[in-house]
Design a protein around this motif. Structure first.
Motif, PDB file in Angstrom:
ATOM      1  N   VAL A 106      55.675  33.806  39.547  1.00  0.00           N
ATOM      2  CA  VAL A 106      54.324  34.328  39.282  1.00  0.00           C
ATOM      3  C   VAL A 106      54.409  35.360  38.146  1.00  0.00           C
ATOM      4  CG1 VAL A 106      52.443  35.753  40.193  1.00  0.00           C
ATOM      5  CG2 VAL A 106      53.394  33.919  41.603  1.00  0.00           C
ATOM      6  N   GLY A 107      53.661  35.141  37.097  1.00  0.00           N
ATOM      7  CA  GLY A 107      53.647  36.073  35.958  1.00  0.00           C
ATOM      8  C   GLY A 107      54.858  35.942  35.047  1.00  0.00           C
ATOM      9  N   MET A 136      45.037  34.372  40.860  1.00  0.00           N
ATOM     10  CA  MET A 136      45.829  35.371  41.580  1.00  0.00           C
ATOM     11  C   MET A 136      46.817  36.045  40.628  1.00  0.00           C
ATOM     12  SD  MET A 136      46.541  37.193  44.089  1.00  0.00           S
ATOM     13  CE  MET A 136      46.778  37.122  45.852  1.00  0.00           C
ATOM     14  N   THR A 137      47.452  35.258  39.795  1.00  0.00           N
ATOM     15  CA  THR A 137      48.364  35.822  38.792  1.00  0.00           C
ATOM     16  C   THR A 137      47.605  36.814  37.902  1.00  0.00           C
ATOM     17  OG1 THR A 137      49.618  33.760  38.820  1.00  0.00           O
ATOM     18  CG2 THR A 137      49.962  35.211  36.921  1.00  0.00           C
ATOM     19  N   GLU A 139      45.377  38.778  38.648  1.00  0.00           N
ATOM     20  CA  GLU A 139      45.116  40.056  39.318  1.00  0.00           C
ATOM     21  C   GLU A 139      46.343  40.972  39.333  1.00  0.00           C
ATOM     22  OE1 GLU A 139      42.199  41.290  40.529  1.00  0.00           O
ATOM     23  OE2 GLU A 139      41.290  39.536  39.616  1.00  0.00           O
ATOM     24  N   THR A 140      47.489  40.472  38.907  1.00  0.00           N
ATOM     25  CA  THR A 140      48.702  41.293  38.983  1.00  0.00           C
ATOM     26  C   THR A 140      48.796  42.278  37.810  1.00  0.00           C
ATOM     27  OG1 THR A 140      50.061  39.743  37.703  1.00  0.00           O
ATOM     28  CG2 THR A 140      49.988  39.403  40.097  1.00  0.00           C
ATOM     29  N   GLY A 141      49.625  43.296  38.006  1.00  0.00           N
ATOM     30  CA  GLY A 141      49.801  44.319  36.968  1.00  0.00           C
ATOM     31  C   GLY A 141      50.316  43.750  35.659  1.00  0.00           C
ATOM     32  N   TYR A 144      47.510  42.385  33.535  1.00  0.00           N
ATOM     33  CA  TYR A 144      46.718  43.435  32.876  1.00  0.00           C
ATOM     34  C   TYR A 144      47.458  43.995  31.670  1.00  0.00           C
ATOM     35  CZ  TYR A 144      43.095  43.678  36.355  1.00  0.00           C
ATOM     36  OH  TYR A 144      42.031  43.370  37.135  1.00  0.00           O
ATOM     37  N   SER A 167      45.287  31.635  46.463  1.00  0.00           N
ATOM     38  CA  SER A 167      46.654  32.033  46.173  1.00  0.00           C
ATOM     39  C   SER A 167      47.497  31.317  47.225  1.00  0.00           C
ATOM     40  CB  SER A 167      46.790  33.540  46.311  1.00  0.00           C
ATOM     41  OG  SER A 167      48.149  33.886  46.211  1.00  0.00           O
ATOM     42  N   THR A 172      41.795  34.247  47.367  1.00  0.00           N
ATOM     43  CA  THR A 172      42.173  35.380  46.501  1.00  0.00           C
ATOM     44  C   THR A 172      41.192  36.547  46.620  1.00  0.00           C
ATOM     45  OG1 THR A 172      43.164  33.802  44.987  1.00  0.00           O
ATOM     46  CG2 THR A 172      42.788  36.000  44.119  1.00  0.00           C
ATOM     47  N   TRP A 176      42.067  40.683  48.064  1.00  0.00           N
ATOM     48  CA  TRP A 176      41.795  41.961  47.386  1.00  0.00           C
ATOM     49  C   TRP A 176      40.523  42.632  47.889  1.00  0.00           C
ATOM     50  CZ3 TRP A 176      45.917  43.647  45.125  1.00  0.00           C
ATOM     51  CH2 TRP A 176      46.846  42.717  44.627  1.00  0.00           C
TER      52      TRP A 176
END
Ligand SMILES: Cc1ncc(C[n+]2csc(CCOP(=O)(O)OP(=O)(O)O)c2C)c(N)n1
Length: 214
Positions: A106-107, A136-137, A139-141, A144, A167, A172, A176
């Motif tokens: 992921v990411g 979902m990916t 939404e990860t840091g 961003y 996810s 998803t 959150w």
């Protein structure tokens, strides 16, 4: 990395061609011919074909574990792709000669995409990076940071957020506790850095719907 090479031309595929490819893979999987995970697309054919109308042979494409459509649309021959999947590499398909790479982390491809875009900018090349990810990916840091860095440094990169609302098997938005996801504002918007679209798939997160034993 030079722009003087004659890159293979992308496949001109229809929605029906894409669906038929995934159905063939689903069938092979359910017949226990693929001894490794597969992640299939369905329901996003029009959106992804539209995105690929902009992607040129010299451009770089980065994907996740779900990348059969991107590989076909980037020009990887159907038979070559099918063989890689039969050999168990569906979740991490990489075809450097077609400038398409993927990772099942992921990411995982996000910083690599940003680095590739930085390199293109520093060398003054004419190519661009396209980086696909699920909602979902997104939404990860790391998503961003990658998007913020790319936008602020005006890198030649475009991120595509594909929202199937899940996810793996979990909703998803429920995860959150957030009815509207962060990049949803880009739905139906033209943005230099982000495309966001929703789709409804007929396949589960992985596999093709039946439990296969080897
Ligand atoms: C670092 C890491 N953590 C967890 C996983 C397990 N995992 C695989 S896919 C996935 C969910 C991804 O959801 P999304 O980004 O929306 O992509 P989709 O598969 O729905 O297209 C997770 C948690 C992983 N592959 N890598």
């Amino acid at each position: 990395m030079t722009d003087a090479i004659a890159y293979p031309k992308p496949n001109l595929l229809t929605k029906e061609d894409l669906i038929a490819f995934e159905e063939e893979i689903a069938n092979l999987f359910n017949l226990a011919k693929i001894r490794a995970p597969i992640h299939l697309y369905y329901g996003n054919e029009e959106q992804i074909i539209k995105i690929f109308q902009k992607i040129r042979p010299q451009d770089w494409v980065f994907c996740s574990w779900r990348s059969h459509y991107q590989c076909l649309l980037k020009g990887v021959p159907r038979e070559q792709l099918r063989q890689e999947i039969l050999d168990g590499r569906s979740i991490s398909l990489c075809f450097p000669e077609y400038r398409i790479f993927s990772s099942a982390i992921v990411g995982g491809v996000l910083p690599i995409s940003v680095g590739t875009a930085m390199s293109i900018k520093m060398r003054g090349e004419q190519s661009k990076v396209y980086c696909f990810m699920g909602e979902m990916t997104a939404e990860t840091g790391i998503a961003y940071e990658s998007i913020k860095y790319s936008r602020n440094h005006k890198l030649p990169i475009h991120f595509i957020v594909e929202d199937n609302e899940k996810s793996v098997c979990t909703d998803t938005r429920e995860v959150w506790n957030q009815p509207r996801l962060s990049f949803e504002e880009f739905e139906n918007q033209e943005d230099e850095y982000i495309t966001y679209y929703r789709y409804e798939t007929k396949y589960p997160h992985a596999g093709a719907g039946i439990r296969v034993e080897f």
